[in-house]
Design a protein around this motif. Structure first.
Motif, mmCIF file in Angstrom:
data_model
loop_
_atom_site.group_PDB
_atom_site.id
_atom_site.type_symbol
_atom_site.label_atom_id
_atom_site.label_comp_id
_atom_site.label_asym_id
_atom_site.label_seq_id
_atom_site.Cartn_x
_atom_site.Cartn_y
_atom_site.Cartn_z
ATOM 1 N N LEU A 160 0.460 -0.976 0.230
ATOM 2 C CA LEU A 160 -0.222 0.074 -0.385
ATOM 3 C C LEU A 160 0.991 0.764 -0.165
ATOM 4 C CD1 LEU A 160 -2.830 -1.457 2.626
ATOM 5 C CD2 LEU A 160 -2.650 -0.411 -0.150
ATOM 6 N N ILE A 182 2.064 1.439 -3.086
ATOM 7 C CA ILE A 182 1.051 2.175 -4.170
ATOM 8 C C ILE A 182 0.633 3.915 -4.281
ATOM 9 C CG2 ILE A 182 -1.002 2.065 -5.112
ATOM 10 C CD1 ILE A 182 -1.234 -0.563 -4.322
ATOM 11 N N ASN A 183 1.007 3.905 -3.078
ATOM 12 C CA ASN A 183 0.551 5.370 -1.942
ATOM 13 C C ASN A 183 1.232 6.308 -2.820
ATOM 14 O OD1 ASN A 183 -1.375 7.260 -1.075
ATOM 15 N ND2 ASN A 183 0.615 7.458 0.217
ATOM 16 N N GLN A 210 -1.493 8.390 -5.358
ATOM 17 C CA GLN A 210 -1.774 9.183 -4.091
ATOM 18 C C GLN A 210 -3.106 8.871 -2.881
ATOM 19 O OE1 GLN A 210 0.792 12.569 -2.445
ATOM 20 N NE2 GLN A 210 0.185 12.061 -0.192
ATOM 21 N N PHE A 211 -3.239 8.662 -2.260
ATOM 22 C CA PHE A 211 -4.666 8.566 -1.756
ATOM 23 C C PHE A 211 -4.907 8.897 -0.288
ATOM 24 C CE2 PHE A 211 -3.087 3.658 -1.005
ATOM 25 C CZ PHE A 211 -2.993 3.501 0.045
ATOM 26 N N THR A 212 -3.297 8.650 0.752
ATOM 27 C CA THR A 212 -3.654 9.358 1.766
ATOM 28 C C THR A 212 -2.617 9.667 2.034
ATOM 29 O OG1 THR A 212 -4.462 8.294 3.787
ATOM 30 C CG2 THR A 212 -3.025 7.273 3.051
ATOM 31 N N LEU A 231 -8.042 3.342 -1.066
ATOM 32 C CA LEU A 231 -8.042 2.784 -2.111
ATOM 33 C C LEU A 231 -8.409 3.023 -3.154
ATOM 34 C CD1 LEU A 231 -5.033 2.825 -3.879
ATOM 35 C CD2 LEU A 231 -5.111 0.534 -3.113
ATOM 36 N N GLN A 252 -10.905 6.074 -3.655
ATOM 37 C CA GLN A 252 -10.557 6.162 -4.870
ATOM 38 C C GLN A 252 -10.339 6.196 -6.018
ATOM 39 O OE1 GLN A 252 -8.935 9.730 -3.688
ATOM 40 N NE2 GLN A 252 -7.288 9.994 -5.446
ATOM 41 N N THR A 253 -10.013 4.726 -6.572
ATOM 42 C CA THR A 253 -9.479 4.297 -7.939
ATOM 43 C C THR A 253 -10.307 3.773 -8.319
ATOM 44 O OG1 THR A 253 -8.703 2.923 -7.100
ATOM 45 C CG2 THR A 253 -7.234 3.752 -7.010
ATOM 46 N N TYR A 276 -7.685 -4.103 -5.658
ATOM 47 C CA TYR A 276 -7.404 -4.273 -4.927
ATOM 48 C C TYR A 276 -7.826 -5.217 -3.402
ATOM 49 C CZ TYR A 276 -4.435 -0.428 -7.641
ATOM 50 O OH TYR A 276 -4.070 -0.144 -8.211
#
Length: 321
Positions: free
Chosen positions: A156, A159-160, A165-167, A214, A217-218, A223
């Motif tokens: 994670l 990925i971020n 970027q989700f957080t 995530l 967001q996507t 995931y």
């Protein structure tokens, strides 16, 4: 960097203080005929995960108050009830009620109630509560919860930083640091402590929250496969127990990792490492593939599921189980 060094020191000191408390008040895990361990060990070392969130709030007070409050309430609620359950058995109604409230807070935090149609909400509840319990079911040998969580969190974090970027990065780094500190005491032949329900539920809640963020967001449901090894093992074991007409809510020793640990006498640390390694390989494939979720499921579950069933059949035949 100095922040994270300070966090590690705080977490080390916190868990050492907890060891003193657990030893004084006899918060221990006694092995029984269904256990994969043979020695009395301190229980509840996973309290380090809610402590990590409290430390996160201290270092990121503004974000905690404005952005992470609902997640924090859900995490602390589920950890509190789990810790109490570690000390004394609670009724399933009380536990499930708190789990339900915690999941509501988690879904609010991730924006799922705004982003998903209302008819999807019950499905999300079932998936999240099921995954939380899978985390709990799989917490049975030294290193399993810590290494597996570290694998998921590291994926994670990548990925971020590299994909989307989700957080905030720190919101992933803190449970990573907590996992490393916990593993220092748990990833041993003779573990100093076990995670307990407070640990498996606490880190499971954090990881699931990040994965849900995530996905929201996507819009990419692939995931959810970042936890596919746990999911596959628990689902196949439940199906097996239903076919054998066993009570799926009673403790058992039918998981593949339990067969390797209890019957084959394979090192707990090796088993935990292999589980984490398989999940890491799957995660690398997921992150860098463009397959739709249904195809990713087939590509992952057919070979891995076949290997799992083959190994389990071989062990059960070998030991007449």
């Amino acid at each position: 960097m100095m922040e994270y060094i300070a966090v590690i020191l705080i977490l080390f000191i916190s868990i050492l203080i907890y060891f003193k408390i657990a030893d004084k008040y006899n918060i221990i895990d006694k092995p029984n005929h269904r256990s994969a361990h043979t020695q009395i060990t301190l229980r509840g070392g996973g309290i380090i995960f809610p402590i990590a969130f409290i430390v996160f709030c201290l270092f990121h007070l503004h974000d905690a108050v404005n952005q992470y409050w609902s997640f924090g309430l859900g995490l602390l609620a589920i950890c509190s009830i789990s810790f109490i359950d570690d000390i004394r058995n609670l009724s399933s109604k009380i536990r499930l009620s708190v789990h339900f409230v915690s999941v509501i807070l988690l879904l609010y935090f991730t924006g799922a109630f705004n982003l998903m149609p209302y008819w999807v909400w019950p499905i999300l509840f079932i998936l999240i509560i099921g995954t939380l319990n899978a985390y709990n079911f799989m917490d049975g040998i030294n290193g399993m919860t810590g290494l597996y969580s570290l694998t998921a969190l590291s994926s994670l974090s990548y990925i971020n930083r590299e994909i989307v970027q989700f957080t905030d990065n720190s919101f992933i780094y803190y449970p990573i640091l907590a996992s490393l500190v916990f593993l220092f005491f748990n990833f041993r032949k003779k573990a100093k402590c076990f995670a307990g329900d407070v640990g498996s539920m606490g880190i499971g809640f954090w990881v699931i929250g990040l994965i849900t963020l995530l996905i929201m967001q996507t819009g990419d449901y692939k995931y959810i496969l970042l936890l596919s090894i746990y999911g596959m093992e628990v689902v196949l074991t439940i199906i097996e127990r239903i076919l054998l007409k066993e009570n799926i809510f009673e403790a058992h020793r039918r998981h593949l990792y339990q067969l390797f640990a209890n019957e084959k006498k394979v090192s707990h640390l090796l088993i935990s490492f292999v589980y984490a390694l398989f999940q890491l390989i799957i995660n690398a494939f997921l992150i860098h593939s463009e397959f739709p979720v249904w195809m990713a499921i087939l590509i992952i579950f057919i070979p891995v599921g076949g290997l799992y069933l083959g190994l389990k059949w071989t062990l059960k035949k070998q030991y007449n189980l």
